[in-house]
Design a protein around this motif. Structure first.
Motif: not given
Length: 336
Positions: A227, A232, A259, A288
């Motif tokens: 991410t 992560t 997000h 990403i």
């Protein structure tokens, strides 16, 4: 199957023979939907062991149609378990295309949507890539352009016997985990996202048991991806050893994003997102994809670190090589 259900209900773990026998009953259609549902529920409540998942994966692999005429390894798959409920776009699919754009051989294994609005098969079909390819056609495409999409139902026809029970139980089962462990081309490198941080080490151990050469099993801040929204967790399999560590976007040369910036939509929306990324649009969605493609490039020995892989991925998109690979995949698949 009866023995396996009784043991699982009582909290006892299955040995290899018992686990393989239970899956064999399912794959051959010898287990009824109620029994399959009971087994899935009991295993879910008990919790599956590394040994059980390994046995399940080996048995399911034995029923699969497998590719034999493949290019020289490494062969890499970027496939997640799904089930994270995050409503992102098709990150692993975009990452696979970027990775293949660096001339790494990619065998992307996937299916239609189960838990999200748009699975890898859905978005690729929207992009003009046919799904129903035979083993020979898939081998020819892979050898010609260095990438192919392997539509799971075409290669795992025996899995249909479990579908009704899986839908009826209504929760994630070990089948969500098994899919990425059963690549029909026997990929020796895997970037594998999992829906829970508790699974990274366990699934890395399963991949070790299955004799995968290198793997990164990842969970990123609620996502089955690396991410850019936070930290992560990674369990890395290398040289037959497993090391677990954490990374942040900054450590791999990327910005942190909210997000909301990586959310997707329906199939048409996700196809448009993917094309914009490959055309060079710069935002959280690109970053990403860079993170995950960078990891895949690192796994394939073309970079000495994920950060170095990210830089290669940037150049692959900006040079047009990634978009060219998507076009090659479409043309080769349509003309197979």
């Amino acid at each position: 199957m009866d023995i396996a259900i009784k043991k699982a209900v009582s909290g006892q773990h299955l040995n290899q023979d018992e686990a393989e026998a239970a899956i064999g009953d399912i794959m051959t259609g010898n287990a009824s939907d109620p029994k399959i549902a009971s087994f899935l529920t009991a295993m879910h409540m008990k919790g599956e062991t590394t040994e059980e998942i390994t046995a399940f994966a080996r048995k399911i692999r034995s029923f699969a149609t497998t590719l034999e005429k493949t290019p020289q390894k490494p062969l890499i798959d970027t496939c997640g378990t799904g089930g994270d409920g995050a409503n992102t776009f098709n990150i692993s699919t975009a990452s696979a295309i970027v990775t293949a754009g660096t001339r790494i051989n990619v065998v992307k294994h996937g299916n239609r949507s189960v838990s999200s609005r748009c699975g890898s098969a859905d978005v690729l079909e929207e992009l003009g890539i046919p799904l129903s390819l035979t083993k020979t056609q898939s081998e020819n495409i892979l050898n010609k352009i260095g990438m192919v999409f392997l539509y799971a139902p075409e290669f795992h026809s025996a899995m249909k016997h479990a579908m009704t029970a899986r839908k009826e139980v209504g929760f994630k089962t070990f089948f969500n985990i098994i899919g990425p462990l059963t690549n029909p081309a026997k990929a020796d490198r895997q970037l594998l996202g999992v829906f829970s941080p508790k699974l990274t080490t366990k699934i890395a151990e399963v991949l070790q048991n299955l004799e995968i050469e290198r793997a990164l099993v990842v969970h990123g801040n609620g996502l089955d991806e690396i991410t850019v929204t936070g930290t992560t967790l990674i369990s890395e399999l290398k040289n037959n050893k497993i090391e677990t560590y954490k990374i942040t976007p900054k450590e791999i040369g990327l910005k942190k994003h909210p997000h909301e910036t990586i959310k997707g939509g329906n199939t048409k929306t996700n196809a448009k997102i993917l094309k914009k990324i490959l055309k060079g649009q710069k935002n959280g969605k690109r970053d990403i994809v860079l993170a995950n493609a960078g990891a895949a490039i690192y796994l394939s020995d073309k970079a000495n670190s994920i950060q170095e892989g990210v830089e290669i991925a940037k150049n692959t998109i900006d040079s047009g090589a990634a978009m060219k690979k998507l076009n090659e995949l479409r043309e080769a698949s349509q003309n197979a």
